[in-house]
Design a protein around this motif. Sequence first.
Motif, mmCIF file in Angstrom:
data_model
loop_
_atom_site.group_PDB
_atom_site.id
_atom_site.type_symbol
_atom_site.label_atom_id
_atom_site.label_comp_id
_atom_site.label_asym_id
_atom_site.label_seq_id
_atom_site.Cartn_x
_atom_site.Cartn_y
_atom_site.Cartn_z
ATOM 1 N N UNK A 19 1.001 -1.138 0.153
ATOM 2 C CA UNK A 19 0.046 -0.024 0.170
ATOM 3 C C UNK A 19 0.858 1.339 -0.062
ATOM 4 N N UNK A 20 0.574 2.253 -0.664
ATOM 5 C CA UNK A 20 1.343 3.269 -0.930
ATOM 6 C C UNK A 20 1.241 4.327 0.303
ATOM 7 N N UNK A 21 2.112 4.808 0.807
ATOM 8 C CA UNK A 21 2.193 5.457 2.132
ATOM 9 C C UNK A 21 2.344 6.939 1.763
ATOM 10 N N UNK A 22 1.408 7.955 2.142
ATOM 11 C CA UNK A 22 1.438 9.217 1.995
ATOM 12 C C UNK A 22 2.584 9.850 3.014
ATOM 13 N N UNK A 23 3.262 10.820 2.554
ATOM 14 C CA UNK A 23 4.317 11.330 3.195
ATOM 15 C C UNK A 23 3.888 12.844 3.832
ATOM 16 N N UNK A 103 -2.838 17.453 5.080
ATOM 17 C CA UNK A 103 -2.238 17.231 3.773
ATOM 18 C C UNK A 103 -0.881 18.090 3.602
ATOM 19 N N UNK A 104 -0.522 18.765 4.591
ATOM 20 C CA UNK A 104 0.664 19.552 4.338
ATOM 21 C C UNK A 104 1.910 18.689 4.540
ATOM 22 N N UNK A 105 3.109 19.297 4.313
ATOM 23 C CA UNK A 105 4.336 18.492 4.657
ATOM 24 C C UNK A 105 4.765 18.201 6.141
ATOM 25 N N UNK A 106 4.769 16.988 6.420
ATOM 26 C CA UNK A 106 5.050 16.762 7.852
ATOM 27 C C UNK A 106 6.003 17.185 8.566
ATOM 28 N N UNK A 107 7.203 17.531 7.919
ATOM 29 C CA UNK A 107 8.324 17.943 8.681
ATOM 30 C C UNK A 107 8.022 19.521 9.056
ATOM 31 N N UNK A 108 7.128 20.367 8.151
ATOM 32 C CA UNK A 108 6.897 21.631 8.430
ATOM 33 C C UNK A 108 5.926 21.768 9.597
ATOM 34 N N UNK A 109 5.040 20.740 9.509
ATOM 35 C CA UNK A 109 3.707 20.685 10.528
ATOM 36 C C UNK A 109 4.471 20.153 11.894
#
Length: 122
Positions: A19-23, A103-109
């Motif tokens: 299963x493709x994982x979101x990033x 839905x935003x970039x996990x690093x920034x959040x």
Amino acid sequence: MKYFLVILFLLLTSQVGAKERKNDAGQLQLDCAEYLKAGDDASKNALNAMACQEFIQGIISTKTYYSLFYQIDKGFCLPKMVNPTEVATAINSYILSKPLNRGLMKGAIAMRALEQSYPCKK
């Protein structure tokens, strides 16, 4: 034998059926929720829990490195003996409280969450 090893390698490393994982921040929240359920034993739901655990360890290691070697304490300041579970809780809670950020970039959040949970003292 050579062809057998090549085929074995391809089978073991292929993504067929995976299963493709979101990033994004939403995936990070799901990963950290699993990590928090498992505690420090990330083997209960290995993929999600370990993804969160490794992400958190990366944040802690990077922040420690820059604080020690470059005396950079901007953005957020972690306590010396911070527990990865505490960091995961801060990030998980922040993402849950701001669903539009999923839905935003996990690093920034994650950085924004830690800035609010662990502000540097001036």
